[in-house]
Design an enzyme around this catalytic site. Structure first.
Site, short mmCIF file in Angstrom:
data_model
loop_
_atom_site.label_atom_id
_atom_site.label_comp_id
_atom_site.label_asym_id
_atom_site.label_seq_id
_atom_site.Cartn_x
_atom_site.Cartn_y
_atom_site.Cartn_z
N LEU A 101 0.95 -1.21 -0.15
CA LEU A 101 0.01 0.08 0.15
C LEU A 101 1.06 1.41 -0.17
CD1 LEU A 101 -2.57 -1.16 2.56
CD2 LEU A 101 -2.92 -1.01 0.08
N ASP A 148 4.26 5.88 -5.61
CA ASP A 148 3.69 6.05 -4.20
C ASP A 148 3.86 7.43 -3.59
OD1 ASP A 148 3.34 3.37 -4.76
OD2 ASP A 148 4.66 2.55 -3.43
#
Length: 348
Positions: A101, A148
């Site tokens: 994530l 990210d």
């Protein structure tokens, strides 16, 4: 004292095309969103009552006098980069690290945001994204892409395009109803497995030239997915496209998936999921599925051994949620003492 709140991200399409070795030659793009699971970085200056100068708390505790003795590479390099001294830093998160994530990049963005706040300086979202990329990819020499850091800093449901001369972040123009429908049809499950994304990214980078055909096709799917989201297309096509891009991604390296992940994925599809993917570089972490609502209970039953994590999309990116200014004057001479105290183990 500064407290920052930085979201985690989930990437739907284009992962792998955000590596410089690919986008410098071909261009790259991803569609991703941040969602309402966050990391929190609390930073203040350490009171001078202790026999150490810096205290850092993540999944372990480090107490050191010399910045060079800090074992966490991102904290060490960020403190050197921004000339931070006598720091007490605490990291907390809603979800575990090494789970696909973008947790390490969210931490990097949130830490830099907190450090600038402690200095009484404003850093905009692009500056934070750029410096987090520089911190992780150059100063820490970690392999990986650059999506990210950008996603965590800017926040929102975006298309991010990469070029040799930079990147652009453009929100996906989607109706509120369709966005809610998409959110409601996505299901997130924690597999319990974890891995270092940098290790898999190294393998992916080494095979990139051999896998350029797959990556170019994955890049083309970004346009297809955006068309589905912004037109009157059936949203279930988004789920089918997730399934297709997952199969392409699995072909890049055998480290991306394994038998356990493949079996879980097959069980979800059999139970009614239209498509899905493993989030992040691969090897474990979170499985994301697109499931129509009348079939979601069957998918939950099929995934009963995994933790189901409900979520909502978010739009804010990194933010300072608490700010208290401090009067701070650096000691004229900081004692360099190699003694350090470290408790616990593992990464943050």
């Amino acid at each position: 004292m500064i407290i920052t709140k930085t979201p985690f991200r989930m990437s739907f399409f284009g992962g792998g095309t955000d590596f410089s070795g690919f986008y410098n030659e071909h261009g790259g793009a991803v569609i991703s969103t941040t969602f309402d699971k966050y990391c929190y970085v609390n930073v203040r200056h350490l009171p001078r009552f202790f026999d150490y100068s810096n205290e850092l708390s993540y999944s372990r505790i480090e107490r050191v006098n010399s910045i060079e003795n800090i074992e966490h590479p991102a904290i060490r390099e960020a403190m050197k980069f921004l000339d931070m001294h006598e720091i007490r830093l605490t990291y907390e998160a809603d979800l575990p690290a090494r789970s696909g994530l973008g947790t390490s990049s969210s931490f990097a963005v949130g830490m830099l945001n907190a450090f600038y706040g402690l200095k009484g300086k404003y850093a905009d979202k692009k500056k934070l994204a750029d410096e987090a990329i520089y911190l992780e990819r150059v100063l820490c020499q970690e392999s990986g892409g650059i999506q990210d850091q950008i996603a965590a800093s800017f926040g929102g449901f975006n298309r991010i395009d990469f070029r040799a001369d930079g990147y652009t972040v453009n929100p996906i123009i989607i109706s509120a109803d369709k966005k809610r429908h998409l959110n409601d049809n996505l299901m997130l499950f924690f597999t319990g497995f974890s891995r270092f994304s940098s290790d898999i990214s190294k393998i992916q980078e080494s095979t990139m030239k051999d896998k350029s055909k797959q990556l170019l096709e994955m890049l083309s799917l970004v346009d297809d997915a955006e068309e589905i989201l912004t037109s009157k297309s059936d949203l279930n096509e988004f789920g089918r496209l997730l399934d297709y891009t997952w199969k392409l991604k699995r072909g890049i390296t055998n480290k991306i998936s394994n038998d356990s992940i493949d079996n879980l994925y097959a069980k979800a599809i059999e139970a009614g999921a239209i498509g899905g993917k493993l989030l992040g570089a691969g090897g474990g972490g979170f499985l994301l599925f697109y499931v129509e609502q009348d079939k979601q209970q069957k998918v939950k039953d099929a995934m009963k051994d995994l933790l189901y994590v409900p979520f909502e999309f978010e739009n804010n990116g990194t933010s300072i949620i608490h700010y208290t200014s401090e009067s701070y004057v650096l000691k004229e001479k900081t004692i360099d003492n190699s003694q350090q105290f470290v408790a616990a183990d593992s990464s943050f």
